[in-house]
Enzyme design. Structure first.
Site, PDB file in Angstrom:
ATOM      1  N   HIS B  71       0.819  -1.222   0.000  1.00 26.13           N
ATOM      2  CA  HIS B  71       0.000   0.000   0.000  1.00 26.13           C
ATOM      3  C   HIS B  71       0.846   1.263   0.000  1.00 26.13           C
ATOM      4  O   HIS B  71       0.321   2.358  -0.053  1.00 26.13           O
ATOM      5  CB  HIS B  71      -1.058  -0.022   1.119  1.00 26.13           C
ATOM      6  CG  HIS B  71      -0.555   0.246   2.499  1.00 26.13           C
ATOM      7  ND1 HIS B  71      -0.250  -0.759   3.389  1.00 26.13           N
ATOM      8  CD2 HIS B  71      -0.329   1.398   3.149  1.00 26.13           C
ATOM      9  CE1 HIS B  71       0.147  -0.217   4.537  1.00 26.13           C
ATOM     10  NE2 HIS B  71       0.110   1.089   4.408  1.00 26.13           N
ATOM     11  N   ASP B 102       0.398  -7.573   1.518  1.00 23.03           N
ATOM     12  CA  ASP B 102       0.755  -6.163   1.677  1.00 23.03           C
ATOM     13  C   ASP B 102       2.273  -5.943   1.613  1.00 23.03           C
ATOM     14  O   ASP B 102       2.843  -5.230   2.429  1.00 23.03           O
ATOM     15  CB  ASP B 102       0.177  -5.584   2.977  1.00 23.03           C
ATOM     16  CG  ASP B 102       0.130  -4.051   2.938  1.00 23.03           C
ATOM     17  OD1 ASP B 102       0.536  -3.473   1.902  1.00 23.03           O
ATOM     18  OD2 ASP B 102      -0.289  -3.446   3.933  1.00 23.03           O
ATOM     19  N   SER B 191       4.286   2.711   7.633  1.00 21.42           N
ATOM     20  CA  SER B 191       4.028   1.612   6.717  1.00 21.42           C
ATOM     21  C   SER B 191       5.259   1.250   5.906  1.00 21.42           C
ATOM     22  O   SER B 191       5.881   2.110   5.292  1.00 21.42           O
ATOM     23  CB  SER B 191       2.909   1.992   5.747  1.00 21.42           C
ATOM     24  OG  SER B 191       1.708   2.079   6.442  1.00 21.42           O
ATOM     25  N   GLY B 244     -12.408 -20.951  -4.253  1.00 22.62           N
ATOM     26  CA  GLY B 244     -13.707 -20.294  -4.146  1.00 22.62           C
ATOM     27  C   GLY B 244     -14.523 -20.713  -2.943  1.00 22.62           C
ATOM     28  O   GLY B 244     -15.736 -20.553  -2.944  1.00 22.62           O
TER      29      GLY B 244
END
Lengths: 461, 442
Positions: B71, B102, B191, B244
């Site tokens: 991010h 991330d 971050s 799924g």
């Protein structure tokens, strides 16, 4: 509210001091016999909700019409209790029965008991305005105070600001002219129409922490919107033959979207409009006739769909034209498909069960009302009729066992304790067993919401 | 009075010991932490716009690889500049990103480093599996742009599940890993910076915190960061398998499903049309085995490793699922597909004042669309043709004129024709499955 309270007190005071009767005063007093206040209860699982509305007397048999918004669509006729009718200024309650809702006009019909009927005068006793009222013409009507003021009547008036089709011919006045559901007259006492539920009005709210935010306010006690007499008188005979309002004609096309004028121009549709059919229900009359998603309906029985403003009035018009018919009637639709016009004949069917007609049952220990899965649920859940199983949570008691487990109203319950629910009766049987089984510590539900499924564990003790 | 003195003295001694331990590796680590400034492209509001962001990172190799958050640096970055410990700014490029964990890997422009005769050090990884709750850790980074900020705390929990479907700039994250939780202060801008031990070993990459809460910060464990960064350097991306099924912990439901202890994972949902759905898996099934291996999914923190085991299978491989359904036991087999994000490719059509995103399979499933054709309107610019036509955020454009728009490229081609010869365009779009027509006029 305070302002109006003062106003009405002022009116009373003025009337008291001057006591000069004008021709309007006489007309006002005479026409009070055509209006009533109506109270009833909506009984739900836990409590009774009182409702107060206003109605207009339409015949000598004591029939009274109430505005469409008086009763929410999912409320079943069985939930409506204790209809009471009051004349203006009186606290003497007369009993009434609910006759049902007319699918075309949306009006609810009630009939008051014998003893009050002789004191009532139907609005059909007064002559109606020929044609439309003129722009700027002054109209007047009656407002009724609340029960704590004995439904005291008061005078309202306003001038015609605009006449438009929504899709019925409707006059919009510069200010509130009558209580919603009550008649409106001109200066000679001719009937101009019936006041509808008021439109919302936009205001800017300025406060310490809100800097001019737009808010929408709706006046529920008075209205400036009048359905004209030509749109009222021909339909007063539509007293429902059944409490459900049936028979109701059904096409089976959903998600009707209007064409905006730019689109109509590009499609070379001069001075007319159309509606796009977004969804054709499997097994419906529309599907049987070969209508398809994306078809654009241009005309019904040879009559082009009119251009109405705003655009979204057109689907409303089309829907009403369907409901004017009876199940079994054949209609001809002119549709535009892939750029080609074609005529499709549809034999209308019977409207599938509506939410207000659905079978339902409340299970007290679970704090849950389930109702059968309806065709309309198939539309919202996007499930083909052939794949429709399970039941819908109609009501979830806040803080009750299923509510605590996370079930929400309108959730689709598909399995109970690992058993797939095939029919409503099966769900009832299983839930009855669970409701009765005092020793049982829990029940596990499989639930769908917005296409996502989840297993809910309901603790019963 | 006396007692106070003693206490004070004891503290002093302890602090001294910690400092001694830290001094060796710790300074080297500090030298490896960088500030990252990113300029990136966004397609909100009907236009292509540039925004800026600040994050942190840590240099992990002598050849200038930097580990940071997805991010912080994503493929939408158009300019990345790195501030070294020496306060020199060097440009960098994105090597690869993985929003699911991330993580992103950057590479410093080594030519520039050499030309300008700059130097940097790289940090060493520690073993995140050896962390224990209560262990002292430090976070280094650029909170609120405050370069080279060091905060201290402990490991609050070393196995925290934390899933966020829109967590990384709208992309999914946290399905395949658990997180380290720390009370070391972590603020926006931290971050991508490292969470380190007293010895200066990187044991996590700081990623997120509860805003408004006190000291609830989360970091990606270094063992995952190492594995992901290695793969990103090799392939630029991470390919995962998709089945799924939406798993749920069995916690408290073992008895209901009449299961032996320590077995099974509940299937909460099955994505329509997914390999799991085609294999016949149903919500409320309990998966007992995966390719013969027993599954234990009783607790939330046990689910990410199971999800990761499925995701780590080669795409197109057959998965055997041992399933308990009511009283019966079944063996189902499904063939995995490639995992895709729900976020599709984005683009802006400037003259129309329209920005769009491709409908992905995941988006189509979530919104119960018939298939993944069409593009979603991300935004319209007021006063431009798309807004004037009545298009709005969330509409799905499926057709222009008589041409179906299945792919974004189709719309790009139609747009370039329009640019060459502007003419009114009839647009078909749907919202909540209601189909409407619009005209975009020059």
């Amino acid at each position: 509210m305070n302002f109006r309270r003062c106003l009405s007190l002022l009116l009373v005071a003025v009337a008291g001091v001057t006591a000069v009767a004008t021709p309007l005063t006489d007309l006002f007093n005479e026409r009070l016999k055509s209006v009533v206040a109506v109270e009833f209860f909506v009984q739900d699982e836990l409590e009774r909700h009182p409702v107060g509305v206003q109605g207009t007397v339409i015949d000598t048999a004591g029939t009274i019409i109430l505005p469409p918004a008086s009763i929410l669509p999912a409320v079943s006729p069985g939930q409506l209790k204790d209809f009471k009718v009051y004349q203006p200024g009186s606290t003497d309650a007369a009993n009434a029965v609910y006759l049902g809702q007319d699918p075309l006009t949306g009006w609810h019909f009630i009939r008051v008991e014998e003893r009050l009927r002789s004191q009532l005068v139907p609005i059909t006793n007064y002559p109606a305005i020929k044609g439309d009222p003129a722009l700027s013409e002054e109209l007047w009507g009656i407002g009724l105070r609340n029960r704590d003021e004995s439904f005291m009547p008061y005078f309202l008036s306003g001038r015609v600001a605009l006449i438009t089709r929504l899709p019925q011919k409707t006059a919009i006045l510069g200010n509130e002219v009558a209580g919603p559901g009550l008649p409106v007259f001109n200066s000679t006492g001719q009937l101009a129409g019936i006041a509808q539920t008021s439109f919302g009005q936009s205001y800017l709210l300025f406060s310490r922490n809100q800097n001019g935010n737009p808010v929408l306010l709706v006046n529920v006690e008075e209205s400036s919107v009048v359905l004209l007499a030509d749109e009222v008188l021909p339909y007063l005979g539509r007293i429902p033959r059944s409490v459900t309002g049936r028979p109701i004609a059904w096409l089976g096309a959903y998600g009707l979207q209007p064409l905006d004028p730019e689109v109509a121009k590009l499609l070379k549709l001069e001075n007319q409009s159309g509606v796009v059919l977004s969804d054709i229900m499997e097994g419906s009359p529309a599907a049987a006739a070969g209508l398809k998603e994306r078809d654009i309906v241009l005309a019904l029985d040879g009559q082009p769909l009119p251009r109405l403003k705003p655009d979204h009035v057109v689907p409303g018009f089309f829907g009403q034209e369907i409901v004017r018919h009876q199940p079994g009637d054949t209609i001809a639709l002119t549709v535009l498909r892939d750029g080609n016009r074609q005529e499709i004949k549809v034999r209308l069917g019977d409207e599938p069960k509506l939410p207000r007609e659905a079978e339902r049952h409340y299970f007290e220990r679970l704090g849950l009302t389930v109702r059968e899965f309806l065709a309309s649920d198939g539309i919202t859940q996007r499930i083909k009729p052939s794949e429709q199983t399970g039941v819908i949570a109609q009501f979830v008691k806040p803080g009750g066992p299923v509510g605590t487990a996370g079930l929400q109203p309108d959730d689709w319950v598909r399995e109970i304790d690992g058993v797939e629910i095939k029919t409503y009766e099966q769900a009832l049987n299983q839930l009855h067993d669970i409701d009765a089984g005092k020793q049982r510590p829990e029940v596990v539900l499989l639930v769908s919401r917005g296409g996502e499924t989840s297993v809910l564990r309901v603790k019963l003790n | 009075m006396r007692r106070l003195t003693i206490t004070g003295l004891a503290l002093f001694v302890l602090a001294g010991a910690a400092e001694a331990a830290m001094s060796r590796g710790f300074n080297r680590l500090l030298e490896a932490v960088v500030r990252i400034d990113v300029r990136e492209i966004t397609f909100e509001d009907g236009a292509q716009r540039f925004t800026g962001g600040i994050g942190s990172g840590v240099i992990i190799s002598a050849d200038g690889l930097i580990l940071t958050n997805a991010h912080v640096a994503s493929p939408s970055a158009v300019e990345i500049s790195v501030t070294l410990a020496s306060l020199e700014r060097v440009s960098a490029r994105l090597v690869g990103w993985d929003h699911w964990t991330d993580l992103a890997v950057l590479r410093l422009d080594l030519d520039e480093v050499r030309r300008r005769k700059l130097s940097f050090t790289s940090a060493d990884f520690g073993d995140s599996s050896e962390l224990y709750s209560g262990q002292t850790v430090y976070a280094v980074g650029t909170p609120y742009g405050l370069t080279r900020t060091l905060t201290r705390g402990i490991i609050s929990n070393n196995n925290r599940p934390f899933e966020d479907k829109r967590g990384v700039n709208g992309y999914e994250t946290g399905l395949f890993n658990t997180w380290l939780q720390t009370d070391a202060a972590i603020n926006p801008g931290n971050s991508g910076g490292p969470l380190v031990t007293e010895e200066g070993k990187v044991i996590g990459i700081n990623s997120r915190a509860y805003i408004g809460a006190e000291n609830l910060g989360f970091a990606i464990p270094s063992n995952i960061a190492r594995r992901v960064s290695t793969e990103l350097v090799l392939h630029g991306t991470i390919t995962r398998s998709y089945l799924g099924l939406v798993p749920r912990e069995l916690q408290d439901l073992e008895k209901f499903y009449a299961l032996a202890v320590n077995t099974g994972m509940l299937v909460d949902g099955v994505d329509p049309g997914s390999p799991a759905a085609r294999a016949g898996l149903r919500p409320s099934d309990v998966v007992l085995t995966l390719n013969g291996q027993k599954l234990d999914g009783r607790f939330p923190e046990q689910l990410p490793p199971i999800q990761n085991a499925i995701a780590s299978l080669p795409v197109g491989s057959t998965v055997r699922l041992g399933v308990k359904r009511g009283g019966q036991t079944l063996e189902l087999s499904a063939v995995t597909e490639k995992l895709e994000s729900w976020v599709g490719a984005e683009w802006a059509f400037e003259k129309w004042g329209l920005s769009v995103r491709k409908v992905s399979r995941a988006y189509a499933r979530e919104n119960q669309l018939t298939d993944d054709s069409g593009v979603i309107v991300l935004g319209v610019q007021p006063g431009y043709p798309a807004a004037e036509a009545g298009l709005a955020r969330g509409d799905i454009i499926t057709k222009v004129g008589s041409e179906p728009v299945r792919e974004l490229d189709r719309l790009k081609a139609i747009y370039s024709n329009y640019e060459a010869k502007p003419e009114p365009q009839l647009i078909e779009a749907q919202r909540n499955r209601r189909i409407s027509l619009y005209v975009i006029k020059p």
